[in-house]
Design a protein around this motif. Sequence first.
Motif, short mmCIF file in Angstrom:
data_model
loop_
_atom_site.label_atom_id
_atom_site.label_comp_id
_atom_site.label_asym_id
_atom_site.label_seq_id
_atom_site.Cartn_x
_atom_site.Cartn_y
_atom_site.Cartn_z
N GLY A 21 5.14 -3.01 -2.35
CA GLY A 21 4.03 -2.46 -1.56
C GLY A 21 3.36 -1.29 -2.26
N GLU A 22 4.14 -0.37 -2.82
CA GLU A 22 3.57 0.78 -3.51
C GLU A 22 2.81 0.37 -4.77
N ILE A 23 3.35 -0.58 -5.50
CA ILE A 23 2.67 -1.04 -6.72
C ILE A 23 1.38 -1.75 -6.36
N ALA A 24 1.40 -2.58 -5.34
CA ALA A 24 0.18 -3.28 -4.90
C ALA A 24 -0.88 -2.28 -4.46
N ALA A 25 -0.50 -1.25 -3.72
CA ALA A 25 -1.45 -0.23 -3.27
C ALA A 25 -2.04 0.51 -4.47
N SER A 26 -1.23 0.76 -5.46
CA SER A 26 -1.68 1.45 -6.66
C SER A 26 -2.72 0.60 -7.40
N LEU A 27 -2.45 -0.67 -7.50
CA LEU A 27 -3.39 -1.58 -8.17
C LEU A 27 -4.70 -1.68 -7.39
N ARG A 28 -4.60 -1.76 -6.09
CA ARG A 28 -5.82 -1.85 -5.27
C ARG A 28 -6.66 -0.57 -5.36
N SER A 29 -6.02 0.56 -5.64
CA SER A 29 -6.76 1.82 -5.69
C SER A 29 -7.56 1.96 -6.98
#
Length: 148
Positions: free
Chosen positions: A8-16
């Motif tokens: 979840g944290e990695i996905a959020a980082s990529l989306r940002s």
Amino acid sequence: MAPTALTGEIAASLRSGGWTPMRFALEAAHRWQRDGTVQKLVAAKQREAAVRQGIAAGHLADFAVRTDPRSYYCWWQLPRPWRADTFVAAAARHGIGVVPAAAFTVNGHHAPNAVRLGLASPARDVLARALGTLVELARSTPEDRVTD
């Protein structure tokens, strides 16, 4: 492959937006390609690589070396009785870092008895002195260098 707990944290980082180049860097690179700056930088780097290869060739002329004149490194086949790991340790005692060929193999087996010499980082005069020291070291025997 990310650990499940971090997905979840990695996905959020990529989306940002962490996965795209920053606008300034992208614009600078684009301009440098258009105005010829990239070609000038490439030519300058190639000239510097050739100079550094010349310094290495002058010092290592009596040894087996594999390289490309456009590169910033060379592979030095060590003379007998040196072994790469022993030579790396002896060079380190002189403040010189070289990398054994085994570091570039998948499992450390079947590596040639060679070291990789990086030519890019030191100033030219420092490179020349370091190569002189390495050649002197290679012309001695490992037993001579136990107390170095």
